[in-house]
Design a protein around this motif. Structure first.
Motif, PDB file in Angstrom:
ATOM      1  N   THR A 415       0.823  -1.206   0.000  1.00  0.00           N
ATOM      2  CA  THR A 415       0.000   0.000   0.000  1.00  0.00           C
ATOM      3  C   THR A 415       0.857   1.258   0.000  1.00  0.00           C
ATOM      4  N   ASP A 479      -0.093  -1.728   6.147  1.00  0.00           N
ATOM      5  CA  ASP A 479       0.777  -2.783   5.611  1.00  0.00           C
ATOM      6  C   ASP A 479       1.281  -3.718   6.708  1.00  0.00           C
ATOM      7  N   ASP A 530      -4.660  -0.331  -2.443  1.00  0.00           N
ATOM      8  CA  ASP A 530      -4.095  -1.640  -2.766  1.00  0.00           C
ATOM      9  C   ASP A 530      -4.427  -2.071  -4.187  1.00  0.00           C
ATOM     10  N   GLU A 563      -2.845 -12.265   2.599  1.00  0.00           N
ATOM     11  CA  GLU A 563      -3.136 -11.187   3.527  1.00  0.00           C
ATOM     12  C   GLU A 563      -4.379 -11.519   4.353  1.00  0.00           C
TER      13      GLU A 563
END
Length: 578
Positions: A415, A479, A530, A563
């Motif tokens: 990001t 992040d 993102d 993620e």
């Protein structure tokens, strides 16, 4: 007869397909060999001790650029201890200039040249007192009088004659499983050893399906195809991709090395239907310089490659790893920077910036003087300068490589980089400036924690873009938490103590436990960054009056990016909420 096949791998997670294939073929023809695997992290003394204790009647090594120095030292030391034990080598690192190698390494008895299944089996039979050395094709060996003899390889085996070598996956637990459905490559890239033999041979699909089903039934974590250009045969590639899609077990990942410009509409449509994480691609771009592509005899359409990569990227289901090579003919410093920026714009999950290796047997090796290739004498034979690029320029590219690995390929600053990139005309220059900043602060080449790197990146970003320090603070915090529930909050992060009661209440209402998740307030819509495509930065960089809360769920992760899953929550918190 105790024949020992020895593999020295680059990492523990790797395995050596070659020694297992040699063992399987020999066993099918009535000869047996055992296997010893090590890594380059083992001390030579440790490996020597183990080999001596195994008491082989014949000792064999599988040789590659990452282990050849180990093998030469081990061969010499083992020969001192057991001078009567024949030592044989095989693999790409010794299959060329074999006579010279044998002269320089007197402890080595012989070399298996090229593909070795048939030659290894016949070698085992010879030491088992069956047959004669002169009858074995594809070997070079030293007679007792010192004379070196070479028997060329006359024919290659059909791949269906090579037995499946994975009968028990227990020994491959937590390791990558390598598999080949084809050998050879129809292309002629001058830096690659696969161009030496352009004959492409494929394993029959019926046999491949049975073997892939074994991996699927065993729920192997990853199967990595070692086929040089997997999709050079459309029918073969489609058959395999369709099979793994139709028989997906929800666990196994398949890795393929492909040429993206060869993908057609039918293949792209099938790939778009894959489960996220089912397949991943390694795509060798190498350069976008047309003159360089022509000189290295690489047939590739840059436009078609870009279209395919971007289309796959939009599907968000296939991890893409793109490769570049610095030091190719006709690629100077400015040209390489252009190649880097153009490939970086495709936003692969990983961009590997490699350096040309001048491999024995390759066209570039044979013509190194013409291209003025200055390269290291010892493996991995990495080029230092060429007619077109100086050593100093190569060192600058190496700095970019280091920053790229740390910040981009790690996936830890996705990001933040998306925001930072907007103020640089060239991503290459951004990483070069970042490397200079690391040097100025005395932290270049140093190992650092992720939090420490975040602090360095914040200092760099806010120094060149001071009006948006708060935005960088939030993107870096985002992040951090999207990857893990960090225990120590960075100094710039807001103190959540005043929110503690509201956070606990909110988590309880939604059925979450703080042990497995995290709630964090953000004033900027950082999640939208993102996407990294067609961003309205003016809107994104406007700070809101009230925060939006992000819930990071670490028990559930994106299969594509790994993620944490996230949920946006509108705050109902006020100063008197407690």
């Amino acid at each position: 007869m105790n024949v020992l096949l020895t593999a020295i791998n680059a990492k523990y997670i790797h395995s050596n397909l070659a020694v297992y294939s040699l063992q399987a073929y020999a066993r099918e023809h009535g000869q047996y060999a055992s296997i010893a695997e090590f890594t380059i992290n083992h001390r030579v003394e440790e490996i020597l001790n183990e080999l001596y204790m195994r008491k082989p009647d014949v000792l064999c090594f599988s040789c590659y650029i990452w282990n050849i120095e180990y093998v030469k030292e081990l061969s010499a030391e083992f020969h001192k201890l057991c001078p009567q034990t024949p030592i044989w080598l095989g693999g790409p690192e010794v299959s060329f200039e074999t006579e010279t190698f044998l002269k320089e390494n007197p402890s080595v008895t012989g070399i298996i040249i090229g593909e070795g299944e048939e030659a290894f089996y016949r070698l085992c039979a010879y030491y088992d007192r069956e047959g004669f050395m002169e009858e074995i094709d594809g070997i070079a060996w030293r007679r007792e009088n010192g004379e070196i003899c070479i028997q060329p390889q006359k024919k290659l085996l059909p791949l269906d004659e090579i037995p499946f070598c994975y009968q028990d996956l227990e020994r491959f637990e937590n390791r990558i499983i390598y598999y080949e459905s084809g050998r050879g490559c129809p292309f002629s890239c001058t830096y690659c050893l696969s161009s030496v033999d352009k004959q492409l041979r494929l394993r029959s699909l019926e046999l491949v399906y049975r073997e892939l089903q074994y991996f699927l039934d065993q729920r192997a974590a990853q199967v990595k195809f070692v086929d040089r250009t997997f999709n050079c045969d459309h029918e073969h590639a489609m058959g395999i991709w369709k099979y793994i899609k139709d028989h997906d077990n929800g666990v196994t990942n398949f890795h393929f090395e492909i040429s993206a410009d060869l993908l057609n509409e039918q293949e792209l449509k099938l790939l778009s239907q894959m489960r996220p994480g089912l397949v991943q691609f390694e795509i060798g771009v190498q350069t976008t310089n047309f003159e360089t592509l022509r000189e290295i005899r690489r047939s590739m359409s840059i436009g078609r490659l870009e279209d395919a990569v971007l289309r796959i990227h939009k599907g968000r289901n296939i991890h893409q790893h793109l490769d570049l090579i610095a030091g190719l003919p006709y690629e100077n410093y400015d040209s390489f920077q252009k190649s880097f920026d153009e490939v970086y714009a495709l936003k692969p999950q990983q961009l590997q910036l490699g350096f040309l290796k001048v491999l024995k047997g390759s066209f570039l090796y044979e013509n190194a003087e013409e291209y003025r290739l200055v390269y290291r004498d010892k493996p991995p034979y990495e080029v230092m300068e060429t007619r077109w690029i100086s050593y100093g320029e190569m060192l600058r590219i190496k700095l970019v490589e280091e920053m790229l690995e740390i910040h981009y390929n790690s996936g830890q600053f996705v990001t933040t980089l998306a925001v930072l990139e907007r103020i640089f005309e060239s991503p290459f220059e951004m990483y070069l400036r970042l490397a200079a900043f690391y040097g100025e602060n005395g932290v270049l080449h140093q190992k650092m924690t992720r939090l420490a790197r975040s602090e360095v990146l914040l200092k760099f970003a806010s120094g060149i873009d001071p009006d948006f320090r708060e935005l960088y603070e939030e993107t870096l915090l985002y992040d951090l938490y999207i990857r893990e529930n960090v225990k120590k909050r960075p100094e710039w992060a807001k103190d959540l103590y005043v929110y503690r009661v509201w956070i606990q209440k909110s988590l309880h209402e939604k059925g979450y436990q703080s042990k497995y998740c995290h709630l964090e307030p953000f004033f900027y819509p950082v999640r939208e960054i993102d996407v990294r495509q067609n961003l309205d930065y003016e809107r994104l960089m406007k700070k809101a009056d009230a925060p939006m809360w992000v819930l990071f769920d670490y028990e559930n992760r994106d299969a594509w990016t790994k993620e944490a899953d996230i949920m946006w929550i509108r705050s109902t918190w006020t100063d008197d909420t407690e």
